[in-house]
Write a protein that holds these residues in place. Structure first.
Motif, PDB file in Angstrom:
ATOM      1  N   ALA A 132      27.935  44.501  28.233  1.00  0.00           N
ATOM      2  CA  ALA A 132      27.454  45.719  28.889  1.00  0.00           C
ATOM      3  C   ALA A 132      27.620  46.920  27.956  1.00  0.00           C
ATOM      4  N   ALA A 133      28.776  47.003  27.290  1.00  0.00           N
ATOM      5  CA  ALA A 133      29.023  48.105  26.357  1.00  0.00           C
ATOM      6  C   ALA A 133      28.022  48.077  25.207  1.00  0.00           C
ATOM      7  N   ARG A 134      27.689  46.884  24.734  1.00  0.00           N
ATOM      8  CA  ARG A 134      26.719  46.760  23.642  1.00  0.00           C
ATOM      9  C   ARG A 134      25.357  47.308  24.065  1.00  0.00           C
ATOM     10  N   ARG A 135      24.914  46.983  25.266  1.00  0.00           N
ATOM     11  CA  ARG A 135      23.616  47.481  25.724  1.00  0.00           C
ATOM     12  C   ARG A 135      23.636  48.996  25.898  1.00  0.00           C
ATOM     13  N   LEU A 136      24.678  49.504  26.508  1.00  0.00           N
ATOM     14  CA  LEU A 136      24.749  50.947  26.742  1.00  0.00           C
ATOM     15  C   LEU A 136      24.851  51.734  25.439  1.00  0.00           C
ATOM     16  N   SER A 137      25.466  51.137  24.429  1.00  0.00           N
ATOM     17  CA  SER A 137      25.706  51.856  23.171  1.00  0.00           C
ATOM     18  C   SER A 137      24.418  52.167  22.419  1.00  0.00           C
ATOM     19  N   ARG A 138      23.303  51.599  22.828  1.00  0.00           N
ATOM     20  CA  ARG A 138      22.031  51.963  22.206  1.00  0.00           C
ATOM     21  C   ARG A 138      21.709  53.436  22.436  1.00  0.00           C
ATOM     22  N   ASP A 139      22.195  53.995  23.540  1.00  0.00           N
ATOM     23  CA  ASP A 139      21.963  55.411  23.849  1.00  0.00           C
ATOM     24  C   ASP A 139      23.252  56.208  23.992  1.00  0.00           C
ATOM     25  N   LEU A 140      24.351  55.529  24.317  1.00  0.00           N
ATOM     26  CA  LEU A 140      25.599  56.206  24.654  1.00  0.00           C
ATOM     27  C   LEU A 140      26.768  55.376  24.129  1.00  0.00           C
ATOM     28  N   PRO A 141      27.471  55.836  23.098  1.00  0.00           N
ATOM     29  CA  PRO A 141      28.588  55.044  22.570  1.00  0.00           C
ATOM     30  C   PRO A 141      29.556  54.637  23.672  1.00  0.00           C
ATOM     31  N   THR A 142      29.786  53.331  23.781  1.00  0.00           N
ATOM     32  CA  THR A 142      30.566  52.772  24.888  1.00  0.00           C
ATOM     33  C   THR A 142      31.379  51.602  24.370  1.00  0.00           C
ATOM     34  N   ASP A 143      32.637  51.483  24.851  1.00  0.00           N
ATOM     35  CA  ASP A 143      33.427  50.294  24.545  1.00  0.00           C
ATOM     36  C   ASP A 143      33.746  49.564  25.841  1.00  0.00           C
ATOM     37  N   ALA A 144      34.214  48.319  25.687  1.00  0.00           N
ATOM     38  CA  ALA A 144      34.450  47.470  26.853  1.00  0.00           C
ATOM     39  C   ALA A 144      35.450  48.077  27.818  1.00  0.00           C
ATOM     40  N   GLY A 145      36.395  48.852  27.321  1.00  0.00           N
ATOM     41  CA  GLY A 145      37.389  49.469  28.188  1.00  0.00           C
ATOM     42  C   GLY A 145      36.814  50.502  29.134  1.00  0.00           C
ATOM     43  N   GLN A 146      35.598  50.980  28.860  1.00  0.00           N
ATOM     44  CA  GLN A 146      34.953  51.973  29.729  1.00  0.00           C
ATOM     45  C   GLN A 146      34.074  51.330  30.800  1.00  0.00           C
ATOM     46  N   ILE A 147      34.015  50.004  30.835  1.00  0.00           N
ATOM     47  CA  ILE A 147      33.169  49.282  31.786  1.00  0.00           C
ATOM     48  C   ILE A 147      34.014  48.710  32.915  1.00  0.00           C
ATOM     49  N   ARG A 148      33.528  48.875  34.144  1.00  0.00           N
ATOM     50  CA  ARG A 148      34.106  48.245  35.325  1.00  0.00           C
ATOM     51  C   ARG A 148      32.988  47.463  36.018  1.00  0.00           C
ATOM     52  N   VAL A 149      33.208  46.166  36.208  1.00  0.00           N
ATOM     53  CA  VAL A 149      32.179  45.286  36.750  1.00  0.00           C
ATOM     54  C   VAL A 149      32.135  45.394  38.270  1.00  0.00           C
ATOM     55  N   THR A 150      30.925  45.334  38.809  1.00  0.00           N
ATOM     56  CA  THR A 150      30.730  45.393  40.261  1.00  0.00           C
ATOM     57  C   THR A 150      29.811  44.261  40.694  1.00  0.00           C
ATOM     58  N   SER A 151      29.809  43.976  41.979  1.00  0.00           N
ATOM     59  CA  SER A 151      28.883  42.989  42.543  1.00  0.00           C
ATOM     60  C   SER A 151      27.579  43.688  42.891  1.00  0.00           C
ATOM     61  N   GLY A 152      26.822  44.022  41.857  1.00  0.00           N
ATOM     62  CA  GLY A 152      25.603  44.796  42.018  1.00  0.00           C
ATOM     63  C   GLY A 152      25.913  46.285  42.067  1.00  0.00           C
ATOM     64  N   SER A 153      24.891  47.101  41.834  1.00  0.00           N
ATOM     65  CA  SER A 153      25.128  48.550  41.830  1.00  0.00           C
ATOM     66  C   SER A 153      25.387  49.092  43.226  1.00  0.00           C
ATOM     67  N   GLN A 154      24.969  48.352  44.280  1.00  0.00           N
ATOM     68  CA  GLN A 154      25.269  48.810  45.633  1.00  0.00           C
ATOM     69  C   GLN A 154      26.770  48.832  45.876  1.00  0.00           C
ATOM     70  N   GLU A 155      27.476  47.782  45.449  1.00  0.00           N
ATOM     71  CA  GLU A 155      28.922  47.825  45.569  1.00  0.00           C
ATOM     72  C   GLU A 155      29.491  48.954  44.713  1.00  0.00           C
ATOM     73  N   GLY A 156      28.870  49.200  43.561  1.00  0.00           N
ATOM     74  CA  GLY A 156      29.325  50.304  42.729  1.00  0.00           C
ATOM     75  C   GLY A 156      29.304  51.629  43.462  1.00  0.00           C
ATOM     76  N   LEU A 157      28.255  51.876  44.235  1.00  0.00           N
ATOM     77  CA  LEU A 157      28.189  53.107  45.021  1.00  0.00           C
ATOM     78  C   LEU A 157      29.333  53.181  46.030  1.00  0.00           C
ATOM     79  N   PHE A 158      29.642  52.042  46.655  1.00  0.00           N
ATOM     80  CA  PHE A 158      30.722  52.017  47.642  1.00  0.00           C
ATOM     81  C   PHE A 158      32.076  52.221  46.959  1.00  0.00           C
ATOM     82  N   VAL A 159      32.254  51.626  45.780  1.00  0.00           N
ATOM     83  CA  VAL A 159      33.500  51.824  45.027  1.00  0.00           C
ATOM     84  C   VAL A 159      33.668  53.291  44.645  1.00  0.00           C
ATOM     85  N   VAL A 160      32.591  53.911  44.171  1.00  0.00           N
ATOM     86  CA  VAL A 160      32.642  55.333  43.820  1.00  0.00           C
ATOM     87  C   VAL A 160      33.017  56.174  45.035  1.00  0.00           C
ATOM     88  N   ALA A 161      32.371  55.893  46.159  1.00  0.00           N
ATOM     89  CA  ALA A 161      32.678  56.644  47.378  1.00  0.00           C
ATOM     90  C   ALA A 161      34.134  56.462  47.784  1.00  0.00           C
TER      91      ALA A 161
END
Length: 409
Positions: free
Chosen positions: A91-120
Motif C-alpha cells: 500500500a505504501a509503495r502505491r501511495l508513494s507515487r504521489d505522496l511519500p509513505t512508509d508501511a508504518g503510516q498504513i492501517r489496514v481496514t476491511s474496506g474503506s467503509q470500515e475505515g470511515l467507521f474507525v475514523v468516526a
C-alpha cells in the motif's frame, strides 16, 4: 353456576430497546440498493456493483492458492490490528507515487467503509460538526451520524466543494473535521481539478482543520490521468487521513482497504480498529499483498476503465435526450457514477416506484445530502450492465420521467 370464560391475554412480543443513534434506521439506502440489485425483473443502476465478468479471477485464484499453500497456517491465524506488514508495504509503495509513505503510516481496514467507521470512532464525539460536500457519500453520513456528529453540507459546483463556501462554513461551525471525495466523487462523479485542490488545502491549512480524504475510485480513470490526493500538497500529509480500497479495483468481495495517517493518530486508529473487528482477514490481506506484488494492477484497472468508459458513454447518450429541459447531467471522467438533477417540480423518490414497475432502478439523490436535499436528483451507476442493456433501460426510464412531467389528475 359456571364461571364465564375469559379471553387469555396474549403477551406483547419482546422488543429489544434500540440505541437512540439507530432509532428510525430499520432500513437504509445501502441495504435497499442490494435488495433492488437482487431482483431478476429489475435492471438496477442503484448500486456501484462491478460487473463480475471483469474480475481478474485467474490471477486472484493463483494468489489465494499461493498464500494457502505456502503461508496457510499464518494466513488462517489471528493477525495484528495495524495490518500485515506485506500489505502495508505494498500500500505504501502505491501511495508513494504521489505522496511519500512508509508501511508504518498504513492501517489496514476491511474496506474503506470500515475505515470511515474507525475514523468516526477515533475522532468524533457527540455534538461534533463534520463538514461534507453537498451532496456526499451517504454511508459516510451514516457512519458519522451514529457517533453523534452533526453533518453540515457545503456548497459545490462542477469542480467540487467551493473554497469560499468551505471557509465560511468553517468560520460559522468550527468543525471537528472536513470529509471530502475529490476524485470521481460518489454520488456525482465530479473531480476536483488541481487548482481547486490547492485552494481547498489553503483553506484547511489556514483554519487548522483536519481532512478525511476518501479515494476509493481514483484509479478508475477514463483518460489515463492520475489525480494526486489533497494529502500530497505541502503541509497536508500530517493533517489528512487518506482512505483507499481494493474493492473497486480488485473485487468488492475481498474486503480490504487501508488508511494513511501520520503521527500519534495512527495508534488511536489501531485501537479503534481493534475495538471494532480486532483485525482484517489475514488470508485476504496476504492475498492482496501477493496480488499487488505479482500482478499488473494498473493494466487490469486500465482494461476495466475502458469498459466503464464505453458504458458511461452509452448511459449519457441514452439519458440526455429523455431529460427535461434545464436538467443537469454530469459526465464523469472516471469512477462508477453519474448524477442527474431533473429540476424543479420533480421528485425522484416519488418516481422510483413507477421506475421499478417499468423494470428500472436508480438511487434517489435526497439520501446523499447532509441537509437541504434536492429531491429532483438521482444517482445512476453505469458499470454493471452492457451498453445495450443500458440503452434499453434508459428508454424505459425516459418514459417514467415523461409521465412525471405530465400533470396528474
Amino acid at each position: 353456576m359456571t364461571t364465564p370464560a375469559t379471553t387469555p391475554q396474549v403477551p406483547e412480543p419482546f422488543t429489544f430497546p434500540v440505541a437512540a443513534r439507530y432509532a428510525g434506521m430499520a432500513t437504509s439506502p445501502l441495504k435497499d440498493i442490494f435488495t433492488l440489485a437482487a431482483r431478476p425483473d429489475v435492471v438496477s443502476f442503484a448500486g456501484g456493483i462491478p460487473d463480475p465478468e471483469l474480475f481478474d479471477l485467474e490471477q486472484v485464484t493463483a494468489c489465494y492458492d499461493r498464500v494457502l499453500t505456502h503461508q496457510g497456517r499464518r494466513a488462517l491465524q489471528y493477525g495484528v490490528s495495524e495490518g500485515e506488514l506485506e500489505l502495508r508495504e505494498q500500500a505504501a509503495r502505491r501511495l508513494s507515487r504521489d505522496l511519500p509513505t512508509d508501511a508504518g503510516q498504513i492501517r489496514v481496514t476491511s474496506g474503506s467503509q470500515e475505515g470511515l467507521f474507525v475514523v468516526a470512532q477515533a475522532l468524533l464525539e457527540s455534538g461534533d460538526v463534520v463538514l461534507v460536500e453537498s451532496p456526499t457519500y451517504l454511508a459516510a453520513v451514516q457512519a458519522f451520524s451514529v457517533h453523534g456528529a452533526h453533518m453540515v453540507g457545503v456548497d459545490t459546483d462542477d469542480d467540487g466543494v467551493i473554497p469560499e463556501a468551505l471557509a465560511a462554513a468553517i468560520r460559522e461551525h468550527r468543525p471537528k473535521m472536513v470529509y471530502l471525495i475529490p476524485t470521481f466523487q460518489n454520488p456525482t462523479g465530479r473531480t476536483m481539478p488541481p487548482t481547486r485542490r490547492e485552494a481547498v488545502a489553503e483553506v484547511l491549512l489556514a483554519a487548522d482543520v483536519p481532512l478525511i480524504e476518501d479515494d476509493p475510485y481514483g484509479a478508475l480513470s477514463f483518460t489515463g490521468d492520475r489525480w494526486a490526493p489533497i494529502a500530497s500538497l505541502p503541509g497536508m500529509g500530517e493533517r489528512t487521513i487518506l482512505l483507499n480500497s481494493m474493492s473497486k479495483l480488485m473485487s468488492p468481495g475481498v474486503r480490504i482497504g487501508w488508511m494513511r495517517a501520520e503521527g500519534p493518530i495512527r495508534d488511536t486508529l489501531a485501537v479503534a480498529k481493534a475495538a471494532i473487528s480486532m483485525q482484517s482477514s489475514v488470508v485476504d490481506q496476504l492475498t492482496v499483498a501477493r496480488y499487488l506484488e505479482t500482478a499488473d494492477l494498473d493494466a487490469h484497472v486500465a482494461r476495466v476503465a475502458a469498459v466503464y468508459r464505453e458504458r458511461r458513454d452509452a448511459m449519457v447518450a441514452a439519458l440526455e435526450p429523455v431529460l427535461p429541459a434545464g436538467a443537469h447531467l454530469t459526465r464523469p471522467e472516471g469512477g462508477m457514477f453519474l448524477w442527474a438533477a431533473l429540476g424543479e417540480g420533480y421528485d425522484a423518490q416519488e418516481m422510483l416506484a413507477d421506475a421499478v414497475d417499468a423494470g428500472v432502478a436508480y438511487l434517489p439523490g435526497w439520501s446523499f445530502f447532509a441537509d437541504h436535499p434536492d429531491r429532483s436528483t438521482m444517482r445512476l451507476s453505469f458499470v454493471t450492465h452492457s451498453p445495450a442493456v443500458i440503452a434499453d433501460a434508459m428508454g424505459r426510464l425516459g418514459e417514467v420521467i415523461a409521465g412525471a412531467r405530465a400533470p396528474r389528475g
